[in-house]
Design an enzyme around this catalytic site. Structure first.
Site, short mmCIF file in Angstrom:
data_model
loop_
_atom_site.label_atom_id
_atom_site.label_comp_id
_atom_site.label_asym_id
_atom_site.label_seq_id
_atom_site.Cartn_x
_atom_site.Cartn_y
_atom_site.Cartn_z
N CYS A 356 0.82 -1.23 0.00
CA CYS A 356 0.00 0.00 0.00
C CYS A 356 0.85 1.27 0.00
O CYS A 356 0.38 2.32 -0.41
CB CYS A 356 -0.91 0.04 1.22
SG CYS A 356 -1.89 -1.43 1.49
N ILE A 357 2.09 1.19 0.48
CA ILE A 357 2.90 2.42 0.59
C ILE A 357 3.89 2.55 -0.57
O ILE A 357 4.73 3.45 -0.55
CB ILE A 357 3.64 2.49 1.95
CG1 ILE A 357 4.62 1.32 2.12
CG2 ILE A 357 2.64 2.53 3.11
CD1 ILE A 357 5.61 1.49 3.30
#
Ligand code: KQY
Length: 363
Positions: A356-357
């Site tokens: 997600c990052i």
């Protein structure tokens, strides 16, 4: 920056698989106090570990606010580029561009971002700076940009095999907070047009308690064409059991865009649910009107939220007995790539994980 009025599909562009060669990777330095506990101090250290592992085989750029610029520059080694850029939070997967290629040229796709559901069930307001990042990043990387800003989508809600197949969940992409005016068939067409794909494999569900309406990147991912990993549990009393079973049933009865049967590799979720503690909760500052979380709430911890680099695979670790088996199970599907175990508790308490990052830029 050139904004194109065509679609990737019309121009012969498509989204390559994450396991194909990357030019680099984009991350955003964390600081938001309702996403990251205790001033994001521990989160930043975890992000630095992720950046350093990725930078062993690809070029990493970290976007940081003016407030965090000096700190980012000090914490990150010199071979990692820091670019000052405003954002509302730190989820590069979801609002950095989705990059597409025709095999020679790379272009970006700019989707609309509304913080995972807008005023319906989004996670924060406003989200305008996040929504501008794809355009700014296309400018920074000197890439022409496809304008899909009429369509709400986050990068974590899709996975591509690079050969015409896209994985997505119904729970997320058909949720009311994204594109409620579009039918399922119309949503499918948008995905095909902007990802240059031929087939969407719709999984019903994602990971239990996922704040994003169940992004696919927490539950299922391609590891090579025709092969996926699926987050799994044998515990029929665990809420994840029904969710993963529904996905398995689809996967076992589906073929990909090339007509191949899809081979499913199960990866067990942590044995002990990863839950937020009272201490961690006390470290957040929530803004008025935001959903408050409760101590003991289960976090959407899944080993499937890994990131594939040119030279390795970064796999989240939670201090659970299933950490080691997950490294083996996932690592064995990426022969020739180094396995990087990354202790991810300080990322998952923010609501997402390693995938997600990060956002890859194809070679
Ligand atoms: O998992 C993600 N892709 C984003 C989660 C956002 C959580 C905000 N607190």
């Amino acid at each position: 920056m050139r904004v194109l009025d065509t679609t990737p599909k019309q121009d012969g562009f498509y989204m390559p698989a994450e396991f194909s060669e990357h030019y680099g990777c984009i991350l955003i330095f964390p600081e938001r106090s309702d996403s990251w506990q205790y001033g994001a101090y521990a989160a930043r250290k975890a992000f630095v570990k992720v950046c350093e592992a990725i930078a062993q085989s690809e070029k990493v750029t970290v976007c940081a606010s003016d407030r965090q610029y000096e700190n980012a520059r000090r914490m990150l080694p010199p071979h990692i580029r820091v670019a000052e850029m405003s954002s509302n939070d730190s989820w590069a997967r979801d609002y950095a561009p989705t990059f597409v290629t025709n095999g020679q040229i790379i272009r970006g796709v700019n989707w609309s971002f509304n913080a995972w559901g807008g005023l319906e069930d989004g996670l924060y307001f406003p989200w305008d700076k996040d929504d501008r990042m794809a355009r700014k990043l296309c400018d920074l990387y000197d890439k022409s940009m496809y304008d899909a800003s009429g369509f709400v989508l986050e990068g974590g809600s899709i996975h591509s095999d690079g050969e015409g197949t896209i994985l997505a969940t119904e729970a997320c992409l058909l949720s009311r907070g994204r594109n409620p005016e579009l039918s399922r068939a119309e949503i499918e067409q948008e995905l095909k047009n902007y990802l240059g794909a031929q087939k969407i494999v719709w999984l019903p569900r994602g990971i239990y308690n996922d704040e994003t309406n169940e992004h696919v990147d927490n539950v299922c991912a391609f590891t090579s064409p025709g092969h996926v990993v699926l987050a799994w549990t044998d515990d029929m009393d665990d809420p994840q059991y029904q969710m993963s079973s529904a996905d398995l049933e689809i996967l076992e009865n589906e073929t990909d865009a090339r007509g191949r049967k899809i081979e499913v590799h199960k990866v067990y979720i942590p044995k002990n649910p990863v839950c937020i503690t009272e201490y961690e909760l006390s470290g957040f500052t929530f803004e008025e009107g935001e959903d408050e979380r409760e101590a003991g709430e289960r976090l959407a911890a899944s080993y499937v939220n890994f990131y594939i680099t040119n030279g390795g695979v970064l796999i989240p670790q939670f201090g659970d007995v299933m950490d080691e088996p997950a490294l083996k199970a996932i690592g064995s599907l990426f022969e020739g790539r180094k396995v990087y175990p990354i202790y991810a508790r300080d990322i998952i308490v923010g609501g997402g994980n390693i995938h997600c990052i990060t956002q890859q830029i194809p070679q």
